[in-house]
Scaffold this motif. Structure first.
Motif, PDB file in Angstrom:
ATOM      1  N   SER A   1       0.827  -1.220   0.000  1.00  0.00           N
ATOM      2  CA  SER A   1       0.000   0.000   0.000  1.00  0.00           C
ATOM      3  C   SER A   1       0.855   1.262   0.000  1.00  0.00           C
ATOM      4  CB  SER A   1      -0.935  -0.016   1.211  1.00  0.00           C
ATOM      5  OG  SER A   1      -0.194   0.036   2.416  1.00  0.00           O
ATOM      6  N   LYS A   2       2.018   1.191   0.635  1.00  0.00           N
ATOM      7  CA  LYS A   2       2.898   2.353   0.683  1.00  0.00           C
ATOM      8  C   LYS A   2       3.717   2.519  -0.601  1.00  0.00           C
ATOM      9  CE  LYS A   2       3.285   2.273   5.714  1.00  0.00           C
ATOM     10  NZ  LYS A   2       4.139   2.040   6.887  1.00  0.00           N
ATOM     11  N   LEU A   3       3.983   1.399  -1.302  1.00  0.00           N
ATOM     12  CA  LEU A   3       4.792   1.474  -2.524  1.00  0.00           C
ATOM     13  C   LEU A   3       3.951   1.621  -3.790  1.00  0.00           C
ATOM     14  CD1 LEU A   3       7.491  -1.300  -1.834  1.00  0.00           C
ATOM     15  CD2 LEU A   3       7.742   1.179  -1.594  1.00  0.00           C
ATOM     16  N   LYS A   4       2.658   1.380  -3.676  1.00  0.00           N
ATOM     17  CA  LYS A   4       1.804   1.342  -4.866  1.00  0.00           C
ATOM     18  C   LYS A   4       1.821   2.649  -5.669  1.00  0.00           C
ATOM     19  CE  LYS A   4      -2.213  -1.367  -5.994  1.00  0.00           C
ATOM     20  NZ  LYS A   4      -3.345  -2.129  -5.455  1.00  0.00           N
ATOM     21  N   PRO A   5       1.816   3.816  -5.022  1.00  0.00           N
ATOM     22  CA  PRO A   5       1.846   5.063  -5.805  1.00  0.00           C
ATOM     23  C   PRO A   5       3.061   5.153  -6.734  1.00  0.00           C
ATOM     24  CG  PRO A   5       1.203   5.512  -3.555  1.00  0.00           C
ATOM     25  CD  PRO A   5       1.609   4.095  -3.581  1.00  0.00           C
ATOM     26  N   ALA A   6       4.217   4.711  -6.266  1.00  0.00           N
ATOM     27  CA  ALA A   6       5.418   4.765  -7.106  1.00  0.00           C
ATOM     28  C   ALA A   6       5.270   3.861  -8.313  1.00  0.00           C
ATOM     29  CB  ALA A   6       6.640   4.371  -6.283  1.00  0.00           C
ATOM     30  N   PHE A   7       4.608   2.715  -8.169  1.00  0.00           N
ATOM     31  CA  PHE A   7       4.373   1.807  -9.291  1.00  0.00           C
ATOM     32  C   PHE A   7       3.335   2.395 -10.248  1.00  0.00           C
ATOM     33  CE2 PHE A   7       6.531  -1.024  -6.476  1.00  0.00           C
ATOM     34  CZ  PHE A   7       7.078  -2.023  -7.268  1.00  0.00           C
ATOM     35  N   THR A   8       2.296   2.981  -9.660  1.00  0.00           N
ATOM     36  CA  THR A   8       1.243   3.586 -10.488  1.00  0.00           C
ATOM     37  C   THR A   8       1.804   4.713 -11.341  1.00  0.00           C
ATOM     38  OG1 THR A   8      -0.392   3.019  -8.795  1.00  0.00           O
ATOM     39  CG2 THR A   8      -1.023   4.672 -10.413  1.00  0.00           C
ATOM     40  N   GLU A   9       2.712   5.486 -10.771  1.00  0.00           N
ATOM     41  CA  GLU A   9       3.326   6.594 -11.510  1.00  0.00           C
ATOM     42  C   GLU A   9       4.040   6.104 -12.764  1.00  0.00           C
ATOM     43  OE1 GLU A   9       6.580  10.171 -10.696  1.00  0.00           O
ATOM     44  OE2 GLU A   9       5.959   8.850  -9.078  1.00  0.00           O
ATOM     45  N   LYS A  10       4.545   4.868 -12.720  1.00  0.00           N
ATOM     46  CA  LYS A  10       5.247   4.306 -13.873  1.00  0.00           C
ATOM     47  C   LYS A  10       4.327   3.388 -14.689  1.00  0.00           C
ATOM     48  CE  LYS A  10       9.638   2.087 -15.009  1.00  0.00           C
ATOM     49  NZ  LYS A  10      10.844   1.382 -14.525  1.00  0.00           N
ATOM     50  N   ASN A  11       3.008   3.440 -14.369  1.00  0.00           N
ATOM     51  CA  ASN A  11       2.026   2.619 -15.086  1.00  0.00           C
ATOM     52  C   ASN A  11       2.321   1.120 -14.937  1.00  0.00           C
ATOM     53  OD1 ASN A  11       0.527   4.848 -16.150  1.00  0.00           O
ATOM     54  ND2 ASN A  11       2.197   5.163 -17.623  1.00  0.00           N
ATOM     55  N   ILE A  12       2.660   0.716 -13.727  1.00  0.00           N
ATOM     56  CA  ILE A  12       2.914  -0.693 -13.431  1.00  0.00           C
ATOM     57  C   ILE A  12       1.911  -1.128 -12.373  1.00  0.00           C
ATOM     58  CG2 ILE A  12       4.569  -2.380 -12.509  1.00  0.00           C
ATOM     59  CD1 ILE A  12       6.808  -0.521 -13.485  1.00  0.00           C
ATOM     60  N   ARG A  13       1.250  -2.260 -12.627  1.00  0.00           N
ATOM     61  CA  ARG A  13       0.255  -2.768 -11.697  1.00  0.00           C
ATOM     62  C   ARG A  13       0.944  -3.661 -10.661  1.00  0.00           C
ATOM     63  NH1 ARG A  13      -3.381  -4.474 -15.117  1.00  0.00           N
ATOM     64  NH2 ARG A  13      -2.621  -6.612 -15.240  1.00  0.00           N
ATOM     65  N   LEU A  14       0.736  -3.348  -9.375  1.00  0.00           N
ATOM     66  CA  LEU A  14       1.329  -4.104  -8.271  1.00  0.00           C
ATOM     67  C   LEU A  14       0.238  -4.943  -7.616  1.00  0.00           C
ATOM     68  CD1 LEU A  14       3.790  -4.713  -6.513  1.00  0.00           C
ATOM     69  CD2 LEU A  14       3.250  -2.688  -5.150  1.00  0.00           C
ATOM     70  N   GLN A  15       0.415  -6.271  -7.643  1.00  0.00           N
ATOM     71  CA  GLN A  15      -0.624  -7.185  -7.178  1.00  0.00           C
ATOM     72  C   GLN A  15      -0.085  -8.072  -6.052  1.00  0.00           C
ATOM     73  OE1 GLN A  15      -1.236  -9.001 -11.079  1.00  0.00           O
ATOM     74  NE2 GLN A  15      -3.288  -8.092 -11.161  1.00  0.00           N
ATOM     75  N   LEU A  16      -0.989  -8.427  -5.128  1.00  0.00           N
ATOM     76  CA  LEU A  16      -0.633  -9.316  -4.019  1.00  0.00           C
ATOM     77  C   LEU A  16      -1.590 -10.495  -3.984  1.00  0.00           C
ATOM     78  CD1 LEU A  16       0.826 -10.105  -1.359  1.00  0.00           C
ATOM     79  CD2 LEU A  16      -0.800  -8.605  -0.153  1.00  0.00           C
ATOM     80  N   THR A  17      -1.041 -11.681  -3.929  1.00  0.00           N
ATOM     81  CA  THR A  17      -1.812 -12.909  -3.726  1.00  0.00           C
ATOM     82  C   THR A  17      -1.244 -13.599  -2.504  1.00  0.00           C
ATOM     83  OG1 THR A  17      -2.149 -13.142  -6.117  1.00  0.00           O
ATOM     84  CG2 THR A  17      -2.558 -15.085  -4.733  1.00  0.00           C
ATOM     85  N   CYS A  18      -2.070 -13.707  -1.472  1.00  0.00           N
ATOM     86  CA  CYS A  18      -1.552 -14.243  -0.210  1.00  0.00           C
ATOM     87  C   CYS A  18      -2.587 -15.152   0.423  1.00  0.00           C
ATOM     88  CB  CYS A  18      -1.186 -13.101   0.739  1.00  0.00           C
ATOM     89  SG  CYS A  18      -0.460 -13.657   2.292  1.00  0.00           S
ATOM     90  N   ALA A  19      -2.148 -16.353   0.802  1.00  0.00           N
ATOM     91  CA  ALA A  19      -3.049 -17.284   1.494  1.00  0.00           C
ATOM     92  C   ALA A  19      -3.345 -16.756   2.890  1.00  0.00           C
ATOM     93  CB  ALA A  19      -2.402 -18.667   1.577  1.00  0.00           C
ATOM     94  N   LYS A  20      -4.587 -16.895   3.302  1.00  0.00           N
ATOM     95  CA  LYS A  20      -4.990 -16.376   4.613  1.00  0.00           C
ATOM     96  C   LYS A  20      -4.384 -17.219   5.746  1.00  0.00           C
ATOM     97  CE  LYS A  20      -9.360 -14.388   3.039  1.00  0.00           C
ATOM     98  NZ  LYS A  20     -10.825 -14.390   3.221  1.00  0.00           N
ATOM     99  N   ASP A  21      -4.319 -16.591   6.894  1.00  0.00           N
ATOM    100  CA  ASP A  21      -3.870 -17.261   8.116  1.00  0.00           C
ATOM    101  C   ASP A  21      -2.447 -17.824   8.001  1.00  0.00           C
ATOM    102  OD1 ASP A  21      -6.361 -16.740   9.238  1.00  0.00           O
ATOM    103  OD2 ASP A  21      -7.179 -18.607   8.420  1.00  0.00           O
ATOM    104  N   VAL A  22      -1.615 -17.144   7.225  1.00  0.00           N
ATOM    105  CA  VAL A  22      -0.208 -17.540   7.149  1.00  0.00           C
ATOM    106  C   VAL A  22       0.582 -16.701   8.136  1.00  0.00           C
ATOM    107  CG1 VAL A  22       1.847 -17.687   5.703  1.00  0.00           C
ATOM    108  CG2 VAL A  22      -0.398 -18.204   4.731  1.00  0.00           C
ATOM    109  N   ASN A  23       1.128 -17.344   9.141  1.00  0.00           N
ATOM    110  CA  ASN A  23       1.954 -16.651  10.123  1.00  0.00           C
ATOM    111  C   ASN A  23       3.412 -17.031   9.935  1.00  0.00           C
ATOM    112  OD1 ASN A  23      -0.225 -15.358  11.482  1.00  0.00           O
ATOM    113  ND2 ASN A  23      -0.678 -17.290  12.542  1.00  0.00           N
ATOM    114  N   VAL A  24       4.300 -16.117  10.241  1.00  0.00           N
ATOM    115  CA  VAL A  24       5.725 -16.371  10.059  1.00  0.00           C
ATOM    116  C   VAL A  24       6.504 -15.693  11.171  1.00  0.00           C
ATOM    117  CG1 VAL A  24       6.084 -14.377   8.553  1.00  0.00           C
ATOM    118  CG2 VAL A  24       7.605 -16.349   8.369  1.00  0.00           C
TER     119      VAL A  24
END
Length: 458
Positions: free
Chosen positions: A321-344
Motif C-alpha cells: 500500500s505504501k509502494l503502490k503510488p510509485a508503481f502507479t506513476e510508472k504505469n505498473i500494476r502491483l498485485q498481491l496474492t496471499c493465502a490467509k492465516d499464514v503466520n511467520v
C-alpha cells in the motif's frame, strides 16, 4: 616439524620396544618352562619305566640289567631297597646324589613317582623317585638323576638366540619407524610450508590432495582454504576498488557543482538546478554509506535479528500500500496474492527492508504497462514469497554474481536507475540470518522471479 618427526619416531620406538620386550620375555619364559618340563617329565617317565620292570622281576639280575642300561645314557639310576639302602647304580654316587637320596626319605610320594629336585638353575641334578610296590608291599625305590649342566647350556643358547633376534628386531624397528615417521611427517612439513606461504600471501600451494586418508583430508582443507583466501583477497581488492569508484563519482559531482555554485554570475535558475543535483548526489552518497555500514555490521556479526510471529498477509499488504503510488506513476500494476492465516516468525523491520529492496528493483527494471506480482503461500513447513516482474530480465551469465557486493548487471544504466549494487547482497544476508534461502529465475527480455523460502517456525 623435525622435532615432531623425532618425537613421533621416539614414541613409536619406545612403544614397539616395550611390546617386543614383553613378547620376547613371555615367549622366552614359555620356551624355558616347556623345555624344563620336558626334561623332568622324561626323567620321571624313565624312572617309572624302570620301576615297572622291577615290579615284575625284582631280583639281582633285573636290577643289574636296569643299572647297565642307564650306564650308557645321560641320566643316572640308583636302586634302593625299602630302607633306602643302595642296592645298585648305573654310575658312581657322589655327595650331591647322596643328599638327594636322603632328601627323598622324608617326602610323601605316590606310586606314580615325584620330583625330588627341580631347581635346574641352582642345583647340579634334577631328581625323581618312584616306589617299587609288589603285592601292596613297598620293596624299594628307583631314583633317577639328570645333570642340569646341559639344561643350563641349552637355556643359555636359547637366551643368546633371543638376544640376537631381539637385537635384529630392534634394528628393523628403528629403520621401519624412521621411514614411517618420515612418511607421516613429510606431508605435515609440506603443509606447514604451505601455511607459511599462505600467511605471506603466496597462494601458489602444491599439496598431495589425492591421498585417501586423514592427511589427504587435511591437505584438501588447506588447499581449499588457500583458494578461498585468494578469492577473498581478490574480492577485497575489487570491493575496495569499487567502493572507491562509487564514492569518487558522487564526490566529484558534489565538488564540481559546488564550484559552479560559487560563481557570482550564475543565473538563479541554474543555481537552483545545480543545488538540486548536489542534494540528489548527497542523498545517493548517504544511502551508499548507510548500506556499506550495514554490510560491515553483518561481517562483524553485530547485525542482530529480533524475531516475532506476525500475520504475513497484513505485513505484505502494508508494504504494498505504501509502494503502490510509485508503481502507479510508472504505469505498473502491483498485485498481491496471499493465502490467509499464514503466520511467520521474522524480524519485521529487517524483512520489510528485504521486500522493499526487491520491489524497488522490480519497479526500476519492469516495463511500463506490465504487472509486478507478489505471492505468498505455505509449502510443507516453509513459507514461500515470490516477487515476479515482467521486465527486461537478467542475462544468464550475470545471475551467479548478482548477490555480490557492488555488482551491477548494466553498469551504464545503474546510475540513472539509482542502483548501487548493494541491495541484493543485503537481501541475501538478511534472509540467511533468518535461516532461509533466496533464489532467482530470470529469462532475459521476459522477466525475473525472486523466491524467498523461510521456515514458519525457526
Amino acid at each position: 616439524m623435525k622435532k615432531i618427526s623425532f618425537k613421533l619416531g621416539i614414541s613409536f620406538l619406545i612403544v614397539v620396544l616395550i611390546l617386543e620386550s614383553l613378547l620376547f620375555f613371555f615367549l622366552y619364559l614359555f620356551i624355558v618352562k616347556e623345555r624344563v618340563e620336558s626334561e623332568t617329565d622324561n626323567l620321571l617317565g624313565r624312572g617309572m619305566n624302570h620301576r615297572d620292570v622291577l615290579e615284575k622281576n625284582f631280583n639281582i639280575d633285573t636290577i643289574e640289567h636296569v643299572a647297565l642300561m642307564e650306564s650308557e645314557a645321560e641320566t643316572k639310576v640308583v636302586i634302593a631297597n625299602e630302607k633306602f639302602k643302595i642296592i645298585d647304580a648305573s654310575h658312581d654316587i657322589n655327595q650331591n646324589m647322596k643328599q638327594l637320596i636322603s632328601k627323598g626319605r622324608s617326602m610323601d610320594f605316590s606310586h606314580h613317582g615325584i620330583l625330588v629336585e627341580s631347581r635346574w638353575a641352582s642345583e647340579p641334578y634334577l631328581a625323581t623317585i618312584s616306589p617299587i610296590i609288589i603285592d601292596g608291599s613297598n620293596e624299594g625305590y628307583v631314583y633317577m638323576f639328570a645333570d642340569t649342566n646341559p639344561i643350563r647350556t641349552m637355556i643359555k643358547n636359547i637366551t643368546l638366540v633371543f638376544v640376537v633376534i631381539d637385537g635384529i628386531a630392534i634394528i628393523i624397528s628403528i629403520i621401519t619407524i624412521f621411514f614411517l615417521s618420515q612418511f607421516i611427517t613429510q606431508p605435515l612439513i609440506k603443509m606447514k610450508e604451505a601455511t607459511e606461504k599462505i600467511t605471506k600471501r603466496d597462494n601458489d600451494v602444491i599439496l598431495d590432495i589425492h591421498r585417501d586418508d586423514e592427511l589427504g583430508e587435511l591437505a584438501r582443507a588447506i588447499y581449499t582454504l588457500s583458494n578461498e583466501l585468494e578469492y577473498l583477497k581478490n574480492e577485497r581488492t575489487e570491493f575496495l576498488s569499487s567502493v572507491s569508484h562509487e564514492l569518487r563519482t558522487p564526490l566529484t559531482y558534489l565538488k564540481g557543482y559546488a564550484d559552479i555554485l560559487n560563481r557570482s554570475n550564475l543565473p538563479a535558475k541554474d543555481r537552483e538546478k545545480f543545488a538540486s543535483i548536489i542534494q540528489e548526489e548527497a542523498t545517493h552518497l548517504a544511502e551508499m554509506v548507510k548500506e556499506l555500514f550495514l554490510l560491515a555490521k553483518m561481517d562483524k556479526n553485530q547485525f542482530l535479528i529480533h524475531k516475532k510471529t506476525i500475520p504475513l498477509c497484513y505485513f505484505l499488504q502494508d508494504i504494498i500500500s505504501k509502494l503502490k503510488p510509485a508503481f502507479t506513476e510508472k504505469n505498473i500494476r502491483l498485485q498481491l496474492t496471499c493465502a490467509k492465516d499464514v503466520n511467520v516468525n521474522i524480524d519485521p523491520i529487517r524483512f520489510r527492508q528485504v521486500i522493499n529492496n526487491l520491489l524497488d528493483n522490480a519497479r526500476k527494471y519492469a516495463s511500463e504497462y506490465t504487472s509486478v506480482k507478489v505471492s505468498a503461500y505455505e509449502q510443507e513447513d516453509n513459507v514461500v514469497i515470490e516477487i515476479t516482474d515482467q521486465g527486461e530480465g537478467i542475462p544468464e551469465k550475470d545471475i551467479p554474481y548478482i548477490w555480490e557486493r557492488l555488482y551491477r548487471v548494466d553498469k551504464s544504466r545503474s546510475r540513472a536507475l539509482g542502483g548501487r549494487g548493494l541491495g541484493l547482497a543485503i537481501v541475501k544476508e538478511i534472509i540467511e540470518r533468518h535461516g532461509g534461502t533466496v533464489n532467482v529465475k530470470s529469462l532475459y527480455g521476459e522477466g525475473t522471479t525472486f523466491t524467498i523460502k523461510i521456515k514458519k517456525w525457526n
